[in-house]
Write an enzyme that holds these catalytic residues in place. Sequence first.
Site, PDB file in Angstrom:
ATOM      1  N   TYR A 167       0.830  -1.202   0.000  1.00 29.95           N
ATOM      2  CA  TYR A 167       0.000   0.000   0.000  1.00 29.95           C
ATOM      3  C   TYR A 167       0.868   1.257   0.000  1.00 29.95           C
ATOM      4  O   TYR A 167       0.720   2.135  -0.855  1.00 29.95           O
ATOM      5  CB  TYR A 167      -0.926  -0.005   1.217  1.00 29.95           C
ATOM      6  CG  TYR A 167      -1.481   1.364   1.561  1.00 29.95           C
ATOM      7  CD1 TYR A 167      -2.238   2.084   0.638  1.00 29.95           C
ATOM      8  CD2 TYR A 167      -1.235   1.944   2.806  1.00 29.95           C
ATOM      9  CE1 TYR A 167      -2.740   3.347   0.952  1.00 29.95           C
ATOM     10  CE2 TYR A 167      -1.731   3.199   3.125  1.00 29.95           C
ATOM     11  CZ  TYR A 167      -2.475   3.892   2.188  1.00 29.95           C
ATOM     12  OH  TYR A 167      -2.953   5.145   2.492  1.00 29.95           O
ATOM     13  N   LYS A 208       1.667   4.233  -2.950  1.00 35.30           N
ATOM     14  CA  LYS A 208       1.511   5.663  -2.737  1.00 35.30           C
ATOM     15  C   LYS A 208       2.804   6.423  -3.041  1.00 35.30           C
ATOM     16  O   LYS A 208       2.787   7.535  -3.589  1.00 35.30           O
ATOM     17  CB  LYS A 208       1.069   5.936  -1.294  1.00 35.30           C
ATOM     18  CG  LYS A 208      -0.394   5.647  -1.029  1.00 35.30           C
ATOM     19  CD  LYS A 208      -1.282   6.626  -1.799  1.00 35.30           C
ATOM     20  CE  LYS A 208      -2.721   6.560  -1.352  1.00 35.30           C
ATOM     21  NZ  LYS A 208      -3.581   7.558  -2.017  1.00 35.30           N
ATOM     22  N   ARG A 242       0.972   6.888  18.026  1.00 37.02           N
ATOM     23  CA  ARG A 242       0.603   7.268  16.668  1.00 37.02           C
ATOM     24  C   ARG A 242       0.107   8.717  16.683  1.00 37.02           C
ATOM     25  O   ARG A 242      -0.277   9.247  17.717  1.00 37.02           O
ATOM     26  CB  ARG A 242      -0.493   6.332  16.116  1.00 37.02           C
ATOM     27  CG  ARG A 242      -0.038   4.886  15.961  1.00 37.02           C
ATOM     28  CD  ARG A 242       1.084   4.739  14.954  1.00 37.02           C
ATOM     29  NE  ARG A 242       1.535   3.362  14.783  1.00 37.02           N
ATOM     30  CZ  ARG A 242       2.597   2.837  15.386  1.00 37.02           C
ATOM     31  NH1 ARG A 242       3.298   3.579  16.241  1.00 37.02           N
ATOM     32  NH2 ARG A 242       2.954   1.593  15.170  1.00 37.02           N
TER      33      ARG A 242
END
Length: 311
Positions: free
Chosen positions: A141, A145, A211
Amino acid sequence: MRVLITGASGYVGRAVVRQLLNDGHVPRLLVHSTKINAPEGAELVRGDLLDRSSLALATANTDAVIHLAALVRVRESFEQPLRYYEVNVGGTLNVLNVLAAAHGHVESPPRLVFASTAGVYGAPERQPIGEDHPRVPQNPYASSKLAAEDAVAWAAKAGQVGAATLRIFNAAGALLPHGDTDDSRLITRTIGAAAGRIEGVDVFGDGSAVRDFVHVEDIARAAVLALENCRVGEHDVFNVGATPASVREVIDTVHRVTGREPAARQHPAHPGEVRELRADTTRLRKVLGWQPERSALEDLVRDQWEFERTR
Protein backbone atom coordinates in the site's frame (compact mmCIF):
# COMPACT_ATOMS: atom_id res chain seq x y z
CA MET A 1 -12.57 27.13 -8.47
CA ARG A 2 -14.48 24.19 -9.91
CA VAL A 3 -12.80 21.21 -8.25
CA LEU A 4 -13.18 17.51 -9.09
CA ILE A 5 -12.89 15.23 -6.06
CA THR A 6 -12.07 11.56 -6.53
CA GLY A 7 -13.17 9.47 -3.57
CA ALA A 8 -15.75 12.18 -2.83
CA SER A 9 -18.19 9.80 -1.11
CA GLY A 10 -15.54 8.44 1.26
CA TYR A 11 -14.68 9.37 4.83
CA VAL A 12 -12.19 12.13 4.01
CA GLY A 13 -13.94 12.99 0.74
CA ARG A 14 -17.17 14.09 2.42
CA ALA A 15 -15.24 16.43 4.69
CA VAL A 16 -13.32 17.88 1.74
CA VAL A 17 -16.52 18.52 -0.19
CA ARG A 18 -18.00 20.34 2.81
CA GLN A 19 -14.84 22.46 3.21
CA LEU A 20 -14.79 23.40 -0.48
CA LEU A 21 -18.40 24.55 -0.25
CA ASN A 22 -17.67 26.54 2.90
CA ASP A 23 -14.77 28.28 1.15
CA GLY A 24 -16.80 29.26 -1.92
CA HIS A 25 -15.56 26.65 -4.39
CA VAL A 26 -17.71 24.40 -6.60
CA PRO A 27 -17.08 20.71 -5.85
CA ARG A 28 -17.63 18.13 -8.58
CA LEU A 29 -18.05 14.67 -7.08
CA LEU A 30 -16.68 11.80 -9.14
CA VAL A 31 -19.07 8.89 -8.49
CA HIS A 32 -19.91 5.52 -10.01
CA SER A 33 -23.62 6.06 -9.55
CA THR A 34 -25.61 9.27 -9.78
CA LYS A 35 -28.04 7.84 -7.22
CA ILE A 36 -25.80 9.41 -4.57
CA ASN A 37 -27.19 12.69 -3.23
CA ALA A 38 -24.93 15.69 -3.72
CA PRO A 39 -24.88 18.53 -1.17
CA GLU A 40 -26.45 21.77 -2.33
CA GLY A 41 -23.96 23.69 -4.45
CA ALA A 42 -22.04 20.58 -5.53
CA GLU A 43 -22.17 18.72 -8.85
CA LEU A 44 -22.23 14.99 -9.57
CA VAL A 45 -20.21 13.57 -12.45
CA ARG A 46 -20.16 9.91 -13.31
CA GLY A 47 -16.85 8.25 -14.01
CA ASP A 48 -14.28 5.66 -13.03
CA LEU A 49 -10.72 6.29 -11.94
CA LEU A 50 -9.52 3.38 -14.09
CA ASP A 51 -11.46 4.47 -17.19
CA ARG A 52 -9.50 7.32 -18.71
CA SER A 53 -12.20 8.33 -21.17
CA SER A 54 -14.85 8.78 -18.47
CA LEU A 55 -12.28 10.53 -16.29
CA ALA A 56 -11.50 12.95 -19.12
CA LEU A 57 -15.18 13.85 -19.41
CA ALA A 58 -15.42 14.34 -15.66
CA THR A 59 -12.45 16.70 -15.57
CA ALA A 60 -13.69 18.85 -18.47
CA ASN A 61 -14.05 22.50 -17.46
CA THR A 62 -12.50 21.93 -14.04
CA ASP A 63 -9.74 24.03 -12.52
CA ALA A 64 -8.37 21.46 -10.15
CA VAL A 65 -8.51 17.90 -8.80
CA ILE A 66 -8.29 16.69 -5.23
CA HIS A 67 -7.34 13.05 -5.66
CA LEU A 68 -8.43 11.00 -2.63
CA ALA A 69 -9.63 7.73 -4.17
CA ALA A 70 -7.41 4.76 -3.31
CA LEU A 71 -7.23 1.30 -1.79
CA VAL A 72 -5.91 1.83 1.74
CA ARG A 73 -5.82 -1.40 3.79
CA VAL A 74 -2.27 -2.42 4.66
CA ARG A 75 -2.95 -6.11 5.37
CA GLU A 76 -5.07 -6.47 2.25
CA SER A 77 -2.28 -4.93 0.17
CA PHE A 78 0.00 -7.89 1.00
CA GLU A 79 -2.64 -10.23 -0.42
CA GLN A 80 -3.45 -8.09 -3.48
CA PRO A 81 -0.30 -6.09 -4.31
CA LEU A 82 -1.01 -5.87 -8.05
CA ARG A 83 -4.53 -4.60 -7.44
CA TYR A 84 -3.14 -1.90 -5.16
CA TYR A 85 -0.69 -0.78 -7.82
CA GLU A 86 -3.39 -0.90 -10.47
CA VAL A 87 -5.72 1.40 -8.51
CA ASN A 88 -3.34 3.61 -6.57
CA VAL A 89 -0.67 4.09 -9.22
CA GLY A 90 -2.71 3.44 -12.36
CA GLY A 91 -5.56 5.64 -11.17
CA THR A 92 -3.15 8.47 -10.38
CA LEU A 93 -1.51 8.15 -13.79
CA ASN A 94 -4.95 8.43 -15.39
CA VAL A 95 -5.65 11.62 -13.45
CA LEU A 96 -2.29 13.07 -14.47
CA ASN A 97 -2.76 12.09 -18.10
CA VAL A 98 -6.16 13.72 -18.45
CA LEU A 99 -4.90 16.85 -16.70
CA ALA A 100 -1.86 16.95 -19.00
CA ALA A 101 -4.13 16.59 -22.03
CA ALA A 102 -6.33 19.40 -20.76
CA HIS A 103 -3.25 21.59 -20.29
CA GLY A 104 -3.09 22.20 -24.02
CA HIS A 105 -6.61 23.67 -24.08
CA VAL A 106 -6.49 26.10 -21.16
CA GLU A 107 -4.44 29.16 -20.31
CA SER A 108 -3.45 28.02 -16.85
CA PRO A 109 -2.50 24.38 -16.13
CA PRO A 110 -4.75 22.73 -13.55
CA ARG A 111 -3.98 22.18 -9.89
CA LEU A 112 -3.75 18.81 -8.16
CA VAL A 113 -3.78 17.85 -4.50
CA PHE A 114 -2.81 14.23 -3.93
CA ALA A 115 -3.61 12.36 -0.71
CA SER A 116 -0.70 10.16 0.31
CA THR A 117 0.20 8.45 3.57
CA ALA A 118 2.75 8.71 6.36
CA GLY A 119 3.33 5.03 5.63
CA VAL A 120 5.82 6.07 2.93
CA TYR A 121 8.32 6.78 5.75
CA GLY A 122 8.35 3.16 6.88
CA ALA A 123 10.23 2.77 10.18
CA PRO A 124 11.51 6.31 10.72
CA GLU A 125 15.04 6.95 11.93
CA ARG A 126 14.08 10.10 13.84
CA GLN A 127 11.09 11.75 15.49
CA PRO A 128 9.17 13.87 14.76
CA ILE A 129 9.18 13.00 11.07
CA GLY A 130 9.85 15.82 8.61
CA GLU A 131 8.99 15.78 4.91
CA ASP A 132 12.69 15.37 4.06
CA HIS A 133 12.89 12.05 5.91
CA PRO A 134 13.88 9.12 3.65
CA ARG A 135 10.91 7.23 2.23
CA VAL A 136 11.26 3.51 2.92
CA PRO A 137 7.76 1.97 2.73
CA GLN A 138 7.28 -1.46 4.23
CA ASN A 139 4.10 -2.67 2.57
CA PRO A 140 2.55 -2.66 -0.94
CA TYR A 141 0.00 0.00 0.00
CA ALA A 142 2.63 2.54 1.06
CA SER A 143 4.86 1.56 -1.86
CA SER A 144 2.04 2.24 -4.31
CA LYS A 145 1.51 5.66 -2.74
CA LEU A 146 5.21 6.45 -3.01
CA ALA A 147 5.18 5.58 -6.72
CA ALA A 148 2.14 7.80 -7.23
CA GLU A 149 3.82 10.64 -5.32
CA ASP A 150 6.78 10.47 -7.69
CA ALA A 151 4.54 10.55 -10.75
CA VAL A 152 2.81 13.65 -9.40
CA ALA A 153 6.15 15.33 -8.69
CA TRP A 154 7.51 14.69 -12.19
CA ALA A 155 4.30 15.88 -13.84
CA ALA A 156 4.57 19.12 -11.86
CA LYS A 157 8.22 19.54 -12.80
CA ALA A 158 7.22 19.17 -16.46
CA GLY A 159 4.81 22.10 -16.01
CA GLN A 160 1.69 19.99 -16.55
CA VAL A 161 0.19 20.72 -13.11
CA GLY A 162 0.73 22.69 -9.96
CA ALA A 163 0.69 20.02 -7.28
CA ALA A 164 0.77 19.31 -3.57
CA THR A 165 1.01 15.99 -1.76
CA LEU A 166 -0.46 15.52 1.71
CA ARG A 167 1.15 12.76 3.76
CA ILE A 168 -1.73 12.04 6.11
CA PHE A 169 -1.02 10.32 9.42
CA ASN A 170 -4.07 8.83 11.23
CA ALA A 171 -7.41 10.31 10.22
CA ALA A 172 -9.99 10.30 13.01
CA GLY A 173 -13.11 12.02 14.31
CA ALA A 174 -16.45 12.66 12.65
CA LEU A 175 -18.46 15.35 10.91
CA LEU A 176 -22.07 14.42 11.59
CA PRO A 177 -24.03 12.86 10.05
CA HIS A 178 -20.90 11.13 8.70
CA GLY A 179 -18.09 9.47 10.60
CA ASP A 180 -15.44 6.81 10.33
CA THR A 181 -16.78 3.32 9.59
CA ASP A 182 -13.36 1.63 9.30
CA ASP A 183 -12.95 -0.50 12.40
CA SER A 184 -9.31 -1.19 11.55
CA ARG A 185 -8.50 2.34 12.78
CA LEU A 186 -7.60 2.53 16.47
CA ILE A 187 -9.98 5.22 17.71
CA THR A 188 -12.92 3.87 15.73
CA ARG A 189 -12.32 0.31 16.91
CA THR A 190 -11.87 1.34 20.54
CA ILE A 191 -15.13 3.27 20.47
CA GLY A 192 -16.86 0.31 18.81
CA ALA A 193 -15.58 -1.85 21.67
CA ALA A 194 -16.88 0.65 24.23
CA ALA A 195 -20.28 0.52 22.54
CA GLY A 196 -20.25 -3.28 22.62
CA ARG A 197 -20.60 -3.39 18.84
CA ILE A 198 -17.33 -5.24 18.38
CA GLU A 199 -15.61 -7.75 20.63
CA GLY A 200 -12.66 -5.66 21.76
CA VAL A 201 -9.58 -3.66 20.90
CA ASP A 202 -6.26 -5.47 20.47
CA VAL A 203 -3.35 -4.16 22.52
CA PHE A 204 0.11 -5.35 21.51
CA GLY A 205 2.73 -5.13 24.23
CA ASP A 206 2.17 -2.56 26.97
CA GLY A 207 0.12 -0.15 24.85
CA SER A 208 2.86 2.48 24.77
CA ALA A 209 3.16 2.61 20.96
CA VAL A 210 2.46 6.18 19.80
CA ARG A 211 0.60 7.27 16.67
CA ASP A 212 -0.28 10.74 15.40
CA PHE A 213 -3.99 11.53 14.97
CA VAL A 214 -5.71 14.34 13.08
CA HIS A 215 -9.38 15.24 12.74
CA VAL A 216 -10.93 14.65 9.33
CA GLU A 217 -12.09 18.29 9.23
CA ASP A 218 -8.53 19.50 9.85
CA ILE A 219 -7.39 17.26 6.98
CA ALA A 220 -10.03 18.83 4.75
CA ARG A 221 -8.86 22.34 5.62
CA ALA A 222 -5.27 21.34 4.82
CA ALA A 223 -6.39 19.97 1.45
CA VAL A 224 -8.17 23.18 0.45
CA LEU A 225 -5.33 25.39 1.68
CA ALA A 226 -2.87 23.29 -0.32
CA LEU A 227 -5.10 23.55 -3.38
CA GLU A 228 -5.23 27.33 -3.16
CA ASN A 229 -1.44 27.47 -2.76
CA CYS A 230 -0.52 25.29 -5.77
CA ARG A 231 1.85 26.84 -8.31
CA VAL A 232 2.38 25.52 -11.83
CA GLY A 233 5.66 23.69 -12.18
CA GLU A 234 5.95 23.15 -8.43
CA HIS A 235 5.25 20.14 -6.22
CA ASP A 236 5.00 20.72 -2.50
CA VAL A 237 4.75 18.09 0.24
CA PHE A 238 3.08 18.51 3.62
CA ASN A 239 2.75 16.21 6.62
CA VAL A 240 -0.75 16.28 8.09
CA GLY A 241 -0.85 15.22 11.74
CA ALA A 242 -1.76 16.90 15.01
CA THR A 243 -2.01 14.83 18.20
CA PRO A 244 0.43 12.07 19.16
CA ALA A 245 -1.10 9.58 21.58
CA SER A 246 -0.35 6.06 22.75
CA VAL A 247 -2.72 3.13 22.44
CA ARG A 248 -3.22 3.20 26.21
CA GLU A 249 -4.01 6.94 26.12
CA VAL A 250 -6.64 6.33 23.45
CA ILE A 251 -8.28 3.56 25.51
CA ASP A 252 -8.24 5.70 28.66
CA THR A 253 -9.71 8.70 26.79
CA VAL A 254 -12.50 6.59 25.28
CA HIS A 255 -13.32 5.30 28.77
CA ARG A 256 -13.39 8.83 30.21
CA VAL A 257 -15.46 10.39 27.41
CA THR A 258 -17.99 7.58 26.97
CA GLY A 259 -18.21 6.37 30.54
CA ARG A 260 -17.73 2.85 29.23
CA GLU A 261 -14.58 0.80 29.49
CA PRO A 262 -13.67 -0.76 26.13
CA ALA A 263 -12.78 -4.42 26.28
CA ALA A 264 -9.08 -4.91 25.55
CA ARG A 265 -7.37 -8.07 24.37
CA GLN A 266 -3.70 -8.29 25.28
CA HIS A 267 -1.13 -9.72 22.83
CA PRO A 268 2.65 -9.92 22.75
CA ALA A 269 4.34 -6.95 21.12
CA HIS A 270 5.00 -7.23 17.38
CA PRO A 271 8.77 -7.60 16.99
CA GLY A 272 8.86 -5.26 13.99
CA GLU A 273 6.31 -2.69 15.18
CA VAL A 274 7.31 0.95 14.93
CA ARG A 275 7.11 2.26 18.47
CA GLU A 276 6.51 5.91 17.65
CA LEU A 277 5.21 7.96 14.73
CA ARG A 278 5.03 11.73 15.25
CA ALA A 279 4.44 14.23 12.46
CA ASP A 280 6.53 17.37 12.09
CA THR A 281 3.94 19.77 10.66
CA THR A 282 6.14 22.87 10.66
CA ARG A 283 5.89 23.29 6.87
CA LEU A 284 2.10 22.93 6.86
CA ARG A 285 1.81 25.59 9.54
CA LYS A 286 4.35 28.04 8.10
CA VAL A 287 3.63 27.75 4.38
CA LEU A 288 -0.16 27.37 4.50
CA GLY A 289 -0.96 28.95 7.86
CA TRP A 290 -2.73 25.77 8.96
CA GLN A 291 -3.55 25.08 12.59
CA PRO A 292 -5.47 22.06 13.90
CA GLU A 293 -8.81 23.14 15.33
CA ARG A 294 -10.58 19.89 16.22
CA SER A 295 -7.76 17.40 16.76
CA ALA A 296 -7.42 17.29 20.55
CA LEU A 297 -7.72 13.63 21.55
CA GLU A 298 -10.92 14.18 23.56
CA ASP A 299 -12.52 16.00 20.61
CA LEU A 300 -11.60 13.17 18.24
CA VAL A 301 -13.10 10.61 20.58
CA ARG A 302 -16.20 12.65 21.41
CA ASP A 303 -17.04 13.29 17.75
CA GLN A 304 -16.63 9.64 16.78
CA TRP A 305 -18.67 8.56 19.84
CA GLU A 306 -21.54 10.80 18.74
CA PHE A 307 -21.41 9.13 15.32
CA GLU A 308 -21.20 5.67 16.86
CA ARG A 309 -24.43 6.29 18.74
CA THR A 310 -26.24 6.92 15.42
CA ARG A 311 -25.02 3.71 13.75
